[in-house]
Design a protein around this motif. Structure first.
Motif, PDB file in Angstrom:
ATOM      1  N   THR A 119      26.147  -7.588  -4.106  1.00 28.53           N
ATOM      2  CA  THR A 119      25.535  -6.302  -3.758  1.00 28.53           C
ATOM      3  C   THR A 119      26.351  -5.094  -4.199  1.00 28.53           C
ATOM      4  O   THR A 119      26.046  -3.973  -3.802  1.00 28.53           O
ATOM      5  N   SER A 120      27.380  -5.323  -4.994  1.00 33.08           N
ATOM      6  CA  SER A 120      28.235  -4.221  -5.425  1.00 33.08           C
ATOM      7  C   SER A 120      28.595  -4.393  -6.898  1.00 33.08           C
ATOM      8  O   SER A 120      28.655  -5.518  -7.408  1.00 33.08           O
ATOM      9  N   ASN A 121      28.830  -3.257  -7.565  1.00 33.22           N
ATOM     10  CA  ASN A 121      29.289  -3.312  -8.959  1.00 33.22           C
ATOM     11  C   ASN A 121      30.680  -3.917  -9.073  1.00 33.22           C
ATOM     12  O   ASN A 121      31.062  -4.404 -10.141  1.00 33.22           O
ATOM     13  N   VAL A 122      31.454  -3.875  -7.996  1.00 36.30           N
ATOM     14  CA  VAL A 122      32.803  -4.445  -7.981  1.00 36.30           C
ATOM     15  C   VAL A 122      32.891  -5.418  -6.810  1.00 36.30           C
ATOM     16  O   VAL A 122      32.770  -5.017  -5.649  1.00 36.30           O
ATOM     17  N   THR A 123      33.074  -6.691  -7.123  1.00 34.87           N
ATOM     18  CA  THR A 123      33.143  -7.750  -6.116  1.00 34.87           C
ATOM     19  C   THR A 123      34.446  -8.508  -6.298  1.00 34.87           C
ATOM     20  O   THR A 123      34.819  -8.855  -7.428  1.00 34.87           O
ATOM     21  N   PHE A 124      35.139  -8.768  -5.197  1.00 36.17           N
ATOM     22  CA  PHE A 124      36.385  -9.515  -5.252  1.00 36.17           C
ATOM     23  C   PHE A 124      36.219 -10.866  -4.563  1.00 36.17           C
ATOM     24  O   PHE A 124      35.558 -10.976  -3.515  1.00 36.17           O
ATOM     25  N   PHE A 125      36.836 -11.892  -5.165  1.00 39.96           N
ATOM     26  CA  PHE A 125      36.982 -13.206  -4.542  1.00 39.96           C
ATOM     27  C   PHE A 125      38.442 -13.351  -4.120  1.00 39.96           C
ATOM     28  O   PHE A 125      39.345 -13.176  -4.954  1.00 39.96           O
ATOM     29  N   VAL A 126      38.684 -13.680  -2.848  1.00 37.72           N
ATOM     30  CA  VAL A 126      40.049 -13.887  -2.380  1.00 37.72           C
ATOM     31  C   VAL A 126      40.131 -15.219  -1.658  1.00 37.72           C
ATOM     32  O   VAL A 126      39.123 -15.757  -1.185  1.00 37.72           O
ATOM     33  N   PRO A 167      37.722   1.336  -3.688  1.00 35.81           N
ATOM     34  CA  PRO A 167      36.763   1.821  -2.682  1.00 35.81           C
ATOM     35  C   PRO A 167      35.364   1.237  -2.856  1.00 35.81           C
ATOM     36  O   PRO A 167      34.860   1.103  -3.969  1.00 35.81           O
ATOM     37  N   GLU A 168      34.768   0.868  -1.735  1.00 36.12           N
ATOM     38  CA  GLU A 168      33.387   0.387  -1.644  1.00 36.12           C
ATOM     39  C   GLU A 168      33.152  -0.944  -2.355  1.00 36.12           C
ATOM     40  O   GLU A 168      32.007  -1.339  -2.592  1.00 36.12           O
ATOM     41  N   ALA A 169      34.231  -1.643  -2.696  1.00 35.90           N
ATOM     42  CA  ALA A 169      34.073  -2.991  -3.250  1.00 35.90           C
ATOM     43  C   ALA A 169      33.690  -3.955  -2.138  1.00 35.90           C
ATOM     44  O   ALA A 169      33.984  -3.723  -0.960  1.00 35.90           O
ATOM     45  N   ILE A 170      33.030  -5.038  -2.506  1.00 35.88           N
ATOM     46  CA  ILE A 170      32.730  -6.123  -1.578  1.00 35.88           C
ATOM     47  C   ILE A 170      33.768  -7.210  -1.785  1.00 35.88           C
ATOM     48  O   ILE A 170      34.051  -7.603  -2.924  1.00 35.88           O
ATOM     49  N   ILE A 171      34.340  -7.696  -0.699  1.00 35.07           N
ATOM     50  CA  ILE A 171      35.363  -8.741  -0.758  1.00 35.07           C
ATOM     51  C   ILE A 171      34.817  -9.998  -0.088  1.00 35.07           C
ATOM     52  O   ILE A 171      34.396  -9.961   1.076  1.00 35.07           O
ATOM     53  N   PHE A 172      34.823 -11.103  -0.827  1.00 35.90           N
ATOM     54  CA  PHE A 172      34.422 -12.387  -0.272  1.00 35.90           C
ATOM     55  C   PHE A 172      35.655 -13.270  -0.121  1.00 35.90           C
ATOM     56  O   PHE A 172      36.378 -13.509  -1.093  1.00 35.90           O
ATOM     57  N   SER A 173      35.875 -13.754   1.094  1.00 39.81           N
ATOM     58  CA  SER A 173      36.972 -14.684   1.348  1.00 39.81           C
ATOM     59  C   SER A 173      36.472 -16.111   1.199  1.00 39.81           C
ATOM     60  O   SER A 173      35.400 -16.466   1.699  1.00 39.81           O
ATOM     61  N   PHE A 174      37.285 -16.946   0.537  1.00 40.22           N
ATOM     62  CA  PHE A 174      36.968 -18.355   0.338  1.00 40.22           C
ATOM     63  C   PHE A 174      37.774 -19.247   1.282  1.00 40.22           C
ATOM     64  O   PHE A 174      37.762 -20.459   1.139  1.00 40.22           O
ATOM     65  N   ASP A 175      38.462 -18.652   2.234  1.00 39.52           N
ATOM     66  CA  ASP A 175      39.232 -19.421   3.198  1.00 39.52           C
ATOM     67  C   ASP A 175      38.331 -19.904   4.337  1.00 39.52           C
ATOM     68  O   ASP A 175      37.179 -19.480   4.464  1.00 39.52           O
ATOM     69  N   ASP A 176      38.844 -20.780   5.152  1.00 36.40           N
ATOM     70  CA  ASP A 176      38.127 -21.311   6.324  1.00 36.40           C
ATOM     71  C   ASP A 176      36.877 -22.091   5.930  1.00 36.40           C
ATOM     72  O   ASP A 176      35.890 -22.129   6.675  1.00 36.40           O
ATOM     73  N   ASP A 177      36.905 -22.708   4.736  1.00 37.24           N
ATOM     74  CA  ASP A 177      35.868 -23.647   4.293  1.00 37.24           C
ATOM     75  C   ASP A 177      34.491 -23.031   4.103  1.00 37.24           C
ATOM     76  O   ASP A 177      33.483 -23.734   4.085  1.00 37.24           O
ATOM     77  N   ALA A 220      46.645   1.828 -12.980  1.00 43.69           N
ATOM     78  CA  ALA A 220      45.969   2.240 -14.218  1.00 43.69           C
ATOM     79  C   ALA A 220      44.699   1.431 -14.426  1.00 43.69           C
ATOM     80  O   ALA A 220      43.669   1.960 -14.872  1.00 43.69           O
ATOM     81  N   PHE A 221      44.762   0.144 -14.089  1.00 42.13           N
ATOM     82  CA  PHE A 221      43.571  -0.694 -14.212  1.00 42.13           C
ATOM     83  C   PHE A 221      42.479  -0.234 -13.255  1.00 42.13           C
ATOM     84  O   PHE A 221      41.284  -0.259 -13.587  1.00 42.13           O
ATOM     85  N   LEU A 222      42.856   0.197 -12.039  1.00 43.74           N
ATOM     86  CA  LEU A 222      41.864   0.703 -11.092  1.00 43.74           C
ATOM     87  C   LEU A 222      41.099   1.884 -11.682  1.00 43.74           C
ATOM     88  O   LEU A 222      39.886   2.017 -11.465  1.00 43.74           O
ATOM     89  N   ARG A 223      41.779   2.717 -12.456  1.00 47.63           N
ATOM     90  CA  ARG A 223      41.098   3.855 -13.088  1.00 47.63           C
ATOM     91  C   ARG A 223      40.104   3.364 -14.142  1.00 47.63           C
ATOM     92  O   ARG A 223      38.983   3.883 -14.247  1.00 47.63           O
ATOM     93  N   ILE A 224      40.498   2.362 -14.926  1.00 54.35           N
ATOM     94  CA  ILE A 224      39.595   1.784 -15.919  1.00 54.35           C
ATOM     95  C   ILE A 224      38.384   1.173 -15.220  1.00 54.35           C
ATOM     96  O   ILE A 224      37.234   1.346 -15.658  1.00 54.35           O
ATOM     97  N   LEU A 225      38.639   0.480 -14.129  1.00 55.76           N
ATOM     98  CA  LEU A 225      37.572  -0.127 -13.339  1.00 55.76           C
ATOM     99  C   LEU A 225      36.595   0.946 -12.862  1.00 55.76           C
ATOM    100  O   LEU A 225      35.369   0.774 -12.940  1.00 55.76           O
ATOM    101  N   TYR A 226      37.124   2.045 -12.393  1.00 54.29           N
ATOM    102  CA  TYR A 226      36.285   3.145 -11.913  1.00 54.29           C
ATOM    103  C   TYR A 226      35.456   3.740 -13.041  1.00 54.29           C
ATOM    104  O   TYR A 226      34.244   3.957 -12.895  1.00 54.29           O
ATOM    105  N   ASP A 227      36.078   4.007 -14.170  1.00 53.89           N
ATOM    106  CA  ASP A 227      35.370   4.623 -15.284  1.00 53.89           C
ATOM    107  C   ASP A 227      34.208   3.769 -15.778  1.00 53.89           C
ATOM    108  O   ASP A 227      33.183   4.289 -16.225  1.00 53.89           O
ATOM    109  N   PHE A 272      31.760  -5.947 -12.249  1.00 59.71           N
ATOM    110  CA  PHE A 272      32.983  -6.739 -12.235  1.00 59.71           C
ATOM    111  C   PHE A 272      32.959  -7.718 -11.063  1.00 59.71           C
ATOM    112  O   PHE A 272      32.606  -7.354  -9.941  1.00 59.71           O
ATOM    113  N   ILE A 273      33.347  -8.958 -11.347  1.00 61.93           N
ATOM    114  CA  ILE A 273      33.653  -9.930 -10.303  1.00 61.93           C
ATOM    115  C   ILE A 273      35.064 -10.415 -10.578  1.00 61.93           C
ATOM    116  O   ILE A 273      35.352 -10.924 -11.669  1.00 61.93           O
TER     117      ILE A 273
END
Length: 239
Positions: A35-42, A195-205, A166-173, A182-183
């Motif tokens: 649901t976001s242009n920037v999504t993180f997997f942790v 800011p406003e990224a969605i973070i998905f945790s893969f812990d806890d099965d 510096a990469f965060l600025r590239i990501l923003y642009d 980006f995922i």
């Protein structure tokens, strides 16, 4: 935003006791809505975040050894078995993009050097003739463009804290106006602060959305910086 959903075809899965189908989050996954242009997997090492990211890259038609749709080179164990069992839902679909595997970036740089004139697209200098961090930033600055999807596995591996900023600025642009998606699988509390990224945790099965402040990356880093001496004392004390 382009990629909207990742679905697992559970009815087609082979033996769940074989890798990667034995990974707990793969066993419990049905679909993942993006649901976001920037999504993180942790998640911890082995939690499945890189495995799923690689499967998405495979389904996008990117080289799972790293690269885009037109980068052909082989790296041992770069095939994604899981890619045959996921479905991607798009609106609209894009074919432009790139898959970064930090661990195989050296092979990608060698591949680029083997193509006459290709290094000109990366700032006019061989990626091998730049430091590791410089070569990553050259990739982000010169290879990444609008209207594309970028799948990045631990991009912070070669970046100092300053270059992560510096990469965060590239990501923003590239993402702020909805033209690139980006995922990113990461362990970096700096990158996770986007800011406003969605973070998905893969812990806890299972795969679940978490707030930035609730990630182990943020909490452990903050507690360590605030209580460095106590942390070190606990780590080094005699049993």
């Amino acid at each position: 935003m382009y990629l909207k959903r990742v679905s697992l075809q559970k009815e087609k899965l082979p033996n769940h006791d074989s890798y990667p189908f034995s990974i707990p989050v793969i066993k419990t996954m049905d679909q993942l809505d993006v649901t976001s242009n920037v999504t993180f997997f942790v998640g911890e090492n082995g939690s499945g975040k890189s495995t799923l990211l690689e499967a998405i890259a495979d389904k996008c038609g990117f080289n799972t050894a790293g690269g885009g749709r037109n980068n052909y080179f082989d790296v041992n164990e770069a095939q994604s078995v899981l890619g045959d069992y996921i479905t991607l839902s798009w609106m609209p679909k894009v074919t432009n993009g790139f898959f970064l595997r930090a661990e195989t970036f050296h092979h990608f740089a060698t591949h680029i050097d083997s193509i006459d004139g290709a290094s000109q697209a990366y700032g006019g200098k061989s990626l091998h003739h730049q430091s590791h961090g410089e070569s990553f930033l050259s990739l982000f600055r010169y290879r990444f463009h609008q209207r594309a999807i970028y799948l990045l596995d631990e991009p912070e591996a070669a970046l100092s804290p300053q270059r992560q900023l510096a990469f965060l600025r590239i990501l923003y642009d590239l993402s702020a106006y909805g033209n690139s998606q980006f995922i990113i699988a990461t362990h970096s509390p700096i990158l996770l602060g986007y800011p406003e990224a969605i973070i998905f945790s893969f812990d806890d099965d299972s795969i679940r959305e978490v707030a930035y402040e609730d990630t182990d990356h943020y909490q452990i880093t903050r507690h360590f910086l605030d209580n460095r001496k106590r942390f070190l004392h606990e780590i080094f004390k005699e049993e």
